[in-house]
Design a protein around this motif. Structure first.
Motif: not given
Length: 116
Positions: A38-43, A63-64, A75-77, A84-87
């Motif tokens: 995963n992306v190692p941080f929430v931003h 997301i939230d 697609w996402l906006r 947000r954080q991706f896995f």
């Protein structure tokens, strides 16, 4: 000076195109999360909304605190202030493009900005 820049993308984990293409109105990155990572941080952001295009694979974005399944073709906006954080999925890498632009800055587009 030419009116364009062209590059070829390699198989790196993250490529930021801002400097490479000399972008002046957006930040674009091409990202690959290996399976099970995963992306190692929430931003979140101060001003920039992000647009994500899922190029390959599957996974989840939080997301939230809402978990959303994502897959190739989605697609996402995401608004600037959303956290947000991706896995990536446990068994397949997740490849995506992230386009970052200042929220509410689009004044014209497509034919309203074209000179024909």
């Amino acid at each position: 000076m030419k009116n364009f820049n062209k590059i070829s993308i390699t198989e790196e984990v993250r490529i930021e195109l801002h400097d490479i293409l000399k972008l002046t109105g957006a930040e674009i990155s091409v990202n690959t999360l290996p399976a099970g990572t995963n992306v190692p941080f929430v931003h979140s952001h101060k001003q920039n909304e992000e647009i994500y295009a899922i190029l390959d694979g599957a996974g989840m974005v939080e997301i939230d605190e809402e978990k959303i399944e994502i897959k190739k073709g989605d697609w996402l906006r995401i608004s600037p202030n959303a956290k947000r954080q991706f896995f990536a999925s446990p068994d397949k890498a997740l490849k995506y493009v992230c386009i970052q632009v200042k929220a509410n800055s689009l004044e014209s587009y497509t034919m309203s900005d074209a000179i024909v």
